[in-house]
Write a protein that holds these residues in place. Structure first.
Motif, PDB file in Angstrom:
ATOM      1  N   PRO A 143      -3.659 -12.686  -1.030  1.00  0.00           N
ATOM      2  CA  PRO A 143      -3.852 -12.126  -2.374  1.00  0.00           C
ATOM      3  C   PRO A 143      -2.672 -11.229  -2.739  1.00  0.00           C
ATOM      4  CG  PRO A 143      -5.230 -10.985  -0.779  1.00  0.00           C
ATOM      5  CD  PRO A 143      -4.630 -12.151  -0.055  1.00  0.00           C
ATOM      6  N   ILE A 144      -2.346 -11.214  -4.018  1.00  0.00           N
ATOM      7  CA  ILE A 144      -1.256 -10.377  -4.506  1.00  0.00           C
ATOM      8  C   ILE A 144      -1.865  -9.214  -5.273  1.00  0.00           C
ATOM      9  CG2 ILE A 144       0.823 -10.289  -5.937  1.00  0.00           C
ATOM     10  CD1 ILE A 144       1.060 -13.336  -5.500  1.00  0.00           C
ATOM     11  N   TYR A 145      -1.910  -8.050  -4.639  1.00  0.00           N
ATOM     12  CA  TYR A 145      -2.493  -6.878  -5.278  1.00  0.00           C
ATOM     13  C   TYR A 145      -1.468  -6.217  -6.187  1.00  0.00           C
ATOM     14  CZ  TYR A 145      -6.229  -7.268  -1.770  1.00  0.00           C
ATOM     15  OH  TYR A 145      -7.275  -7.700  -0.999  1.00  0.00           O
ATOM     16  N   GLU A 146      -1.864  -5.986  -7.429  1.00  0.00           N
ATOM     17  CA  GLU A 146      -0.954  -5.352  -8.380  1.00  0.00           C
ATOM     18  C   GLU A 146      -0.914  -3.840  -8.189  1.00  0.00           C
ATOM     19  OE1 GLU A 146      -4.913  -4.793 -10.225  1.00  0.00           O
ATOM     20  OE2 GLU A 146      -3.945  -6.419  -9.121  1.00  0.00           O
ATOM     21  N   THR A 147      -1.844  -3.307  -7.404  1.00  0.00           N
ATOM     22  CA  THR A 147      -1.888  -1.871  -7.138  1.00  0.00           C
ATOM     23  C   THR A 147      -2.484  -1.615  -5.769  1.00  0.00           C
ATOM     24  OG1 THR A 147      -2.789   0.270  -7.891  1.00  0.00           O
ATOM     25  CG2 THR A 147      -4.147  -1.688  -8.268  1.00  0.00           C
ATOM     26  N   GLU A 148      -2.056  -0.552  -5.158  1.00  0.00           N
ATOM     27  CA  GLU A 148      -2.662  -0.115  -3.902  1.00  0.00           C
ATOM     28  C   GLU A 148      -3.751   0.924  -4.162  1.00  0.00           C
ATOM     29  OE1 GLU A 148      -2.122  -1.423  -0.852  1.00  0.00           O
ATOM     30  OE2 GLU A 148      -0.933  -2.869  -1.994  1.00  0.00           O
ATOM     31  N   GLU A 149      -3.977   1.230  -5.437  1.00  0.00           N
ATOM     32  CA  GLU A 149      -4.986   2.213  -5.816  1.00  0.00           C
ATOM     33  C   GLU A 149      -5.888   1.621  -6.903  1.00  0.00           C
ATOM     34  OE1 GLU A 149      -5.075   7.040  -6.492  1.00  0.00           O
ATOM     35  OE2 GLU A 149      -3.495   5.893  -7.494  1.00  0.00           O
ATOM     36  N   PRO A 150      -6.760   0.675  -6.500  1.00  0.00           N
ATOM     37  CA  PRO A 150      -7.624   0.032  -7.493  1.00  0.00           C
ATOM     38  C   PRO A 150      -8.715   0.941  -8.037  1.00  0.00           C
ATOM     39  CG  PRO A 150      -8.248  -0.655  -5.303  1.00  0.00           C
ATOM     40  CD  PRO A 150      -6.999   0.166  -5.141  1.00  0.00           C
ATOM     41  N   ARG A 172      -7.716  -1.287 -12.593  1.00  0.00           N
ATOM     42  CA  ARG A 172      -7.017  -2.571 -12.694  1.00  0.00           C
ATOM     43  C   ARG A 172      -6.942  -2.978 -14.179  1.00  0.00           C
ATOM     44  NH1 ARG A 172      -8.908  -7.391  -9.215  1.00  0.00           N
ATOM     45  NH2 ARG A 172      -6.693  -7.931  -9.468  1.00  0.00           N
ATOM     46  N   PRO A 173      -6.424  -2.119 -15.037  1.00  0.00           N
ATOM     47  CA  PRO A 173      -6.435  -2.433 -16.469  1.00  0.00           C
ATOM     48  C   PRO A 173      -5.712  -3.721 -16.848  1.00  0.00           C
ATOM     49  CG  PRO A 173      -5.079  -0.490 -16.022  1.00  0.00           C
ATOM     50  CD  PRO A 173      -5.844  -0.773 -14.777  1.00  0.00           C
ATOM     51  N   PRO A 174      -4.642  -4.144 -16.137  1.00  0.00           N
ATOM     52  CA  PRO A 174      -4.025  -5.416 -16.537  1.00  0.00           C
ATOM     53  C   PRO A 174      -4.982  -6.598 -16.440  1.00  0.00           C
ATOM     54  CG  PRO A 174      -2.547  -4.189 -15.095  1.00  0.00           C
ATOM     55  CD  PRO A 174      -3.882  -3.509 -15.043  1.00  0.00           C
ATOM     56  N   PHE A 175      -6.000  -6.473 -15.582  1.00  0.00           N
ATOM     57  CA  PHE A 175      -6.984  -7.543 -15.408  1.00  0.00           C
ATOM     58  C   PHE A 175      -8.383  -7.080 -15.839  1.00  0.00           C
ATOM     59  CE2 PHE A 175      -3.581  -8.346 -12.313  1.00  0.00           C
ATOM     60  CZ  PHE A 175      -3.166  -9.586 -12.762  1.00  0.00           C
ATOM     61  N   ASN A 229     -12.418  -7.198  -7.350  1.00  0.00           N
ATOM     62  CA  ASN A 229     -12.192  -7.917  -6.108  1.00  0.00           C
ATOM     63  C   ASN A 229     -12.729  -7.072  -4.952  1.00  0.00           C
ATOM     64  OD1 ASN A 229     -10.287  -5.883  -6.046  1.00  0.00           O
ATOM     65  ND2 ASN A 229      -8.512  -7.225  -5.983  1.00  0.00           N
ATOM     66  N   SER A 230     -12.609  -7.575  -3.737  1.00  0.00           N
ATOM     67  CA  SER A 230     -13.115  -6.800  -2.596  1.00  0.00           C
ATOM     68  C   SER A 230     -12.328  -5.515  -2.417  1.00  0.00           C
ATOM     69  CB  SER A 230     -13.050  -7.642  -1.316  1.00  0.00           C
ATOM     70  OG  SER A 230     -13.983  -8.692  -1.358  1.00  0.00           O
ATOM     71  N   GLN A 231     -11.032  -5.561  -2.668  1.00  0.00           N
ATOM     72  CA  GLN A 231     -10.213  -4.352  -2.571  1.00  0.00           C
ATOM     73  C   GLN A 231     -10.808  -3.240  -3.421  1.00  0.00           C
ATOM     74  OE1 GLN A 231      -6.761  -4.197  -4.990  1.00  0.00           O
ATOM     75  NE2 GLN A 231      -5.498  -3.079  -3.502  1.00  0.00           N
ATOM     76  N   MET A 232     -11.186  -3.559  -4.658  1.00  0.00           N
ATOM     77  CA  MET A 232     -11.768  -2.557  -5.538  1.00  0.00           C
ATOM     78  C   MET A 232     -13.161  -2.146  -5.066  1.00  0.00           C
ATOM     79  SD  MET A 232     -12.798  -2.727  -9.594  1.00  0.00           S
ATOM     80  CE  MET A 232     -11.169  -2.417 -10.271  1.00  0.00           C
ATOM     81  N   THR A 233     -13.978  -3.118  -4.657  1.00  0.00           N
ATOM     82  CA  THR A 233     -15.355  -2.813  -4.272  1.00  0.00           C
ATOM     83  C   THR A 233     -15.405  -1.834  -3.112  1.00  0.00           C
ATOM     84  OG1 THR A 233     -16.058  -4.994  -5.038  1.00  0.00           O
ATOM     85  CG2 THR A 233     -17.551  -3.817  -3.578  1.00  0.00           C
ATOM     86  N   TYR A 234     -14.601  -2.081  -2.094  1.00  0.00           N
ATOM     87  CA  TYR A 234     -14.600  -1.160  -0.955  1.00  0.00           C
ATOM     88  C   TYR A 234     -13.961   0.176  -1.314  1.00  0.00           C
ATOM     89  CZ  TYR A 234     -16.451  -4.748   2.098  1.00  0.00           C
ATOM     90  OH  TYR A 234     -17.275  -5.679   2.674  1.00  0.00           O
ATOM     91  N   ALA A 235     -13.011   0.172  -2.260  1.00  0.00           N
ATOM     92  CA  ALA A 235     -12.439   1.434  -2.736  1.00  0.00           C
ATOM     93  C   ALA A 235     -13.472   2.236  -3.520  1.00  0.00           C
ATOM     94  CB  ALA A 235     -11.206   1.161  -3.589  1.00  0.00           C
ATOM     95  N   LEU A 236     -14.310   1.557  -4.306  1.00  0.00           N
ATOM     96  CA  LEU A 236     -15.398   2.246  -4.988  1.00  0.00           C
ATOM     97  C   LEU A 236     -16.343   2.880  -3.980  1.00  0.00           C
ATOM     98  CD1 LEU A 236     -16.340  -0.242  -7.869  1.00  0.00           C
ATOM     99  CD2 LEU A 236     -15.529   2.103  -8.161  1.00  0.00           C
TER     100      LEU A 236
END
Length: 299
Positions: A13-20, A36-39, A44-51
């Protein structure tokens, strides 16, 4: 019949940020913002686990009395990530629950295992946090975005916000955290799902799905004022009030209904795989967005 664990496929996966997800404390209020305002803040899972990590941080801080959940940019959240370069549904993450590694599970077991964790499990975990939560919703609150708003104790929306769950278009009976029949009257919920149309904030307010509706330029100040007012109440009183009303919902069957529909949801995924070879019936984020805009008369 073999139930062997399958080899994990390499994922890039290509993450546009390391701080979702961003986190900011304002006195007794924690502001947890999807980033992730551009999208359009698709999850994604990156955001879910960050939440989950951000909520855990707020829970561990005794200064924090109220948690606000919002999204940066034009939209609160356009739902689950089914098409961005950062889609990572086959990537293993350190699990928050005692489920196996979904990425090594064959067939329908893969999504069933993953969504027990990142969708149904996470949402229930967040609903039961011991501190009051407020969803601050602007723009689109679609499908998976509904789940994030619905787990919060209060929802405040801008007057240009809209709510939508169009996944029946995929042959799927609503998102995994199936609260539709509790957030809306049953007949309205059926139309909401079967037609898949956008429900404006004003209509959602009529059904009690949101607490307040304000102009977008007043949204943050309104939420801040509400959060600080709630934070002035006794901590235990807020927690007990939250538990009491959640208990009433569960006595009405919310949890057991959600369990039943979660299995219908995964039967639909499996049917799609059998019939079309694709768990979402061949649709992705771009196709769903195009259909939603066409239905809304946006070209």
């Amino acid at each position: 019949m073999s139930e062997e664990i399958v080899a994990r496929q390499p994922q890039t996966p290509i993450y546009e940020t390391e701080e979702p997800v961003t986190y900011r404390a304002d006195g007794p209020v924690a502001w947890v913002m999807m980033n992730r305002p551009p999208f359009h803040n698709v999850q994604n899972s990156q955001m879910t686990y960050a939440l989950d990590a951000a909520f855990a941080r707020a829970m561990a801080d005794d200064v924090i009395k109220v948690i606000v959940l919002g999204g940066e940019g034009k939209h609160f959240s356009a739902g689950h990530d089914i098409g961005s370069p950062g889609r990572d549904h086959l990537v293993p993450f350190d699990r928050a629950f005692l489920f196996g590694d979904h990425s090594t599970r064959p067939g329908a077991e893969l999504l069933y295992t993953r969504e027990q964790e990142v969708y149904l499990g996470m949402c229930r975990r967040w609903r039961e946090m011991a501190k009051p939560t407020i969803a601050m919703v602007q723009g689109a609150c679609i499908a998976g975005g509904l789940m994030l708003a619905w787990v919060c104790d209060l929802i405040v929306a801008s007057d240009d916000a809209f709510f939508q769950d169009p996944v029946v278009r995929m042959g799927i009976p609503g998102v995994e955290y199936f609260a539709h029949g509790f957030e809306l009257p049953p007949r309205i919920a059926k139309g909401f799902l079967m037609l898949g149309e956008r429900m404006p904030a004003a209509r959602a307010y009529q059904f009690g799905m949101i607490n307040e509706m304000v102009p977008r330029d007043q949204l943050q100040s309104k939420v801040s004022a509400m959060a600080h007012e709630i934070a002035s109440r006794p901590r235990l009183g807020n927690w007990l009030t939250k538990q009491a009303l959640n208990h009433v919902e569960d006595l009405r069957g919310k949890r057991t209904a959600m369990d039943a529909v979660f299995h219908m949801h995964h039967f639909a995924h499996a049917q799609n795989d059998l019939v079309t070879g694709h768990s979402l019936g061949g649709l992705d984020g771009a196709a769903m967005a195009k259909a939603n805009k066409r239905q809304a008369g946006e070209g």
